[in-house]
Design an enzyme around this catalytic site. Structure first.
Site, short mmCIF file in Angstrom:
data_model
loop_
_atom_site.label_atom_id
_atom_site.label_comp_id
_atom_site.label_asym_id
_atom_site.label_seq_id
_atom_site.Cartn_x
_atom_site.Cartn_y
_atom_site.Cartn_z
N GLU A 28 0.87 -0.84 -0.10
CA GLU A 28 -0.12 0.02 0.03
C GLU A 28 0.68 1.07 -0.21
OE1 GLU A 28 -2.49 1.28 3.55
OE2 GLU A 28 -1.86 2.74 1.65
N CYS A 44 -1.89 9.34 4.09
CA CYS A 44 -1.87 8.45 2.36
C CYS A 44 -3.38 8.98 1.44
CB CYS A 44 -1.55 6.95 2.18
SG CYS A 44 -0.02 6.57 2.60
#
Ligand code: UN1
Length: 590
Positions: free
Chosen positions: A169, A203
């Site tokens: 990720e 993120c």
């Protein structure tokens, strides 16, 4: 239960070590607990030792920005799937990780199966990833490091002869688009949270706000005004909205970027740094105006928001430009026009889409989190597929037969196989029946919010086969999941002889795969062939592409099947159904 009971202790460490605000520290503990409960529930409901086999030993490499939540999420998933875990926390946040591991052991996790290995990525992380005994790697961090890990893993296969799974990720270049039907004050509130909460160190954080030019001046003026209400300061003070960034180095990089943008002539609005913040690693919330998506460089991991204006008739082009960054993590849309919601959500590539709300704070099991392309490999954390990537074998793949759609190209392909008397007819027929294409689920969430989870085709699937039968099966899998098949030039091309035009649109041939792009790979072959292709894939620039490999005999004897759910990409859409106000007259025109 123990983490909930000891929330204050955990919060203190998170605030001290990671500089998170009090509210963010509460969020961390809640999310860690959610991950533990969610994965445990999934395993208890449907996993058995007979049907679900673990990988073996899994390496978890986690980031400093969610030092408890993501750390615990990775570890919990790997353990729940039955693996032993080597956990390497971020260099910046080893203490909170140590605390989490101590609590898991105290709660009853056997000592032999969970080990904490703190230290630098370049030494400890590298040694772990390189070790043949590591059968899977979970990584959250930068796209560059994910690629290095992929390169390392490509050089070997697991004892079962399969590629070593990497769940990565990585970053985002997340946008929020607001059109002229949106409610400006709501846009401003959601933008402030999305861009500046956690000092922008998520993120999922908003990086580019795109305002339709008709409302841009008004929204921007309000935004700059509202910015002054944010309080920058010590994270252990309750009144603080925005704390420090993680390190002096990060501060220098972000400040340098802001200076460069200012020097390049961009309008920059920045909160002054209060006296109390003179000695910390603080970067004040900053708004930078830009004229085009192309002016963005890489992800700036801090409290920096770019603002862009667009003309309504260029909305589609704008979405394409956002997709063109190569990242596809989070995306926000503020509009009161249903048709625009439909059009934009269909076109945008992001893995997590948020409508008329902020774009951060994905909740486990409600908004499964993660993206595609440069943003990561999937599967989504806190989603139904995650644990399955941490298994070596499963007899009953998730969502098999749950599809609502049959791709017409797959039907045509089946007819062609039938007409030619191919041996692959029965398998192709089964693949079509088992395909989860078109699967949609409503996930539970609070009142006033609608959360959907769905699977969409990945795009282009590279098929590399050695036998005609193998290629026929691969094409079946690609088409049944709504993808296009790109047949590698090394495969037995007689299978493609005299393709009718309706199929030729969905099946193409690549003489040299080096120059075509694709989103997934199906390989027929074992050991050496596999490692060679994996190495080649790892050397390619761009996103990490997941490869599935099955040896010819296993394929021919029907002992193994390609996993159809890995040929689809997951998407979470969260809609604030209680959004009111906005430009009502535009609603009726729309
Ligand atoms: C990250 O920053 O690495 O949606 C993930 C969110 C969090 C996940 C962020 N649940 O903001």
């Amino acid at each position: 239960d123990m983490m909930e009971a000891r929330m204050a202790v955990l919060m203190a460490l998170i605030i001290r070590e990671a500089g998170k605000s009090c509210a963010n520290a509460v969020g961390e503990v809640r999310e860690a607990v959610d991950f533990l409960r969610y994965y445990a529930a999934q395993v208890e409901r449907s996993f058995t030792n007979e049907t679900h086999r673990p990988l073996g030993c899994v390496v978890c490499i986690s980031p400093w920005n969610f030092p408890l939540a993501i750390f615990t999420g990775q570890v919990a998933a790997a353990l729940a799937a039955g693996n032993a875990v080597l956990a390497k926390p971020a260099e910046e946040t080893p203490l909170i990780a140590a605390k989490a591991v101590a609590m898991l052991l105290e709660a009853g996790v056997p000592h032999g199966v969970l080990h904490l290995l703190p230290g630098p990525g370049a030494s400890v992380g590298h040694a772990l990833v390189k070790d043949r005994r590591a059968n899977g790697v979970m990584f959250t961090g930068s796209t560059e490091v994910a690629r290095l890990i992929q390169r390392e893993l490509a050089a070997r296969t697991n004892p079962d002869g399969k590629p070593v799974p990497l769940v990565a990720e990585t970053g985002g270049q997340n946008a929020l688009v607001a059109d002229s039907s949106a409610l400006p004050e709501q846009v401003v509130g959601d933008v402030l949270q999305s861009a500046f909460d956690s000092a922008g160190q998520r993120c999922s954080a908003l990086r580019v706000l795109c305002l339709q030019d008709d409302i841009a001046d008004e929204v921007l003026a309000r935004l700059n005004e509202a910015l002054t209400e944010l309080s920058l300061g010590r994270p252990d003070e309750l009144a603080t909205d925005v704390g420090p960034v993680i390190s002096a180095e990060a501060m220098k990089t972000i400040a340098g970027y802001i200076d460069a943008m200012r020097a390049a002539g961009h309008a920059v609005t920045q909160l002054p740094v209060p006296d109390g913040c003179a000695h910390g690693t603080f970067v004040p919330p900053t708004v930078i105006e830009i004229n085009a998506v192309a002016e963005l460089s890489g992800e700036v991991f801090g409290p920096v928001l770019h603002v862009l204006r667009f003309r309504r008739d260029r909305l589609e082009r704008l979405i394409d430009e956002i997709n063109g960054t190569g990242y596809a993590l989070t995306f926000g849309l503020h509009t009161r026009i249903d048709e625009t919601i439909e059009r934009v959500t269909r076109r945008i590539a992001a893995g997590n889409v948020y409508v008329n709300r902020n774009i951060i704070g994905a909740v486990v099991g409600v908004q499964p989190f993660g993206g595609h392309g440069l943003s990561g490999t999937g599967p989504k954390a806190g989603g139904p597929l995650y644990l399955h990537r941490l298994l070596s074998a499963v007899s009953d793949p998730p969502f098999a037969g749950a599809g609502r759609q049959v791709a017409s190209a797959a039907r045509l392909w089946l007819d062609r196989l039938t007409a030619s008397g191919s041996r692959a007819v029965a398998i192709c027929d089964e693949i079509i029946r088992m395909s989860p294409l078109g699967m949609v689920q409503e996930l539970p969430g609070p009142v006033g919010e609608r959360n959907r989870y769905l699977l969409r085709p990945r795009g282009d699937v590279l098929c590399v086969a050695v036998t005609p039968f193998g290629l026929e099966v691969q094409i079946s899998a690609a088409l049944a999941t709504g993808n296009r098949a790109i047949v590698d030039g090394s495969s037995p091309l007689s299978v493609l002889h005299a393709l009718p035009v309706e199929l030729a649109e969905h099946i193409s041939m690549a003489r040299s795969r080096a120059h075509v792009r694709f989103d997934a790979v199906l390989l027929e072959g074992d050991g050496d062939v596999q490692r060679q292709l994996a190495g080649e894939l790892a050397a390619r620039p761009g996103p990490i592409v997941v490869m599935q490999a099955i040896a010819s005999d296993a394929l021919a004897e029907g002992r193994e099947r390609y996993r159809l759910e890995w040929l689809l990409k997951e998407r979470s859409i969260s809609i604030n159904t209680a959004a009111a106000g906005g430009n009502a007259s535009l609603m009726s025109i729309g």
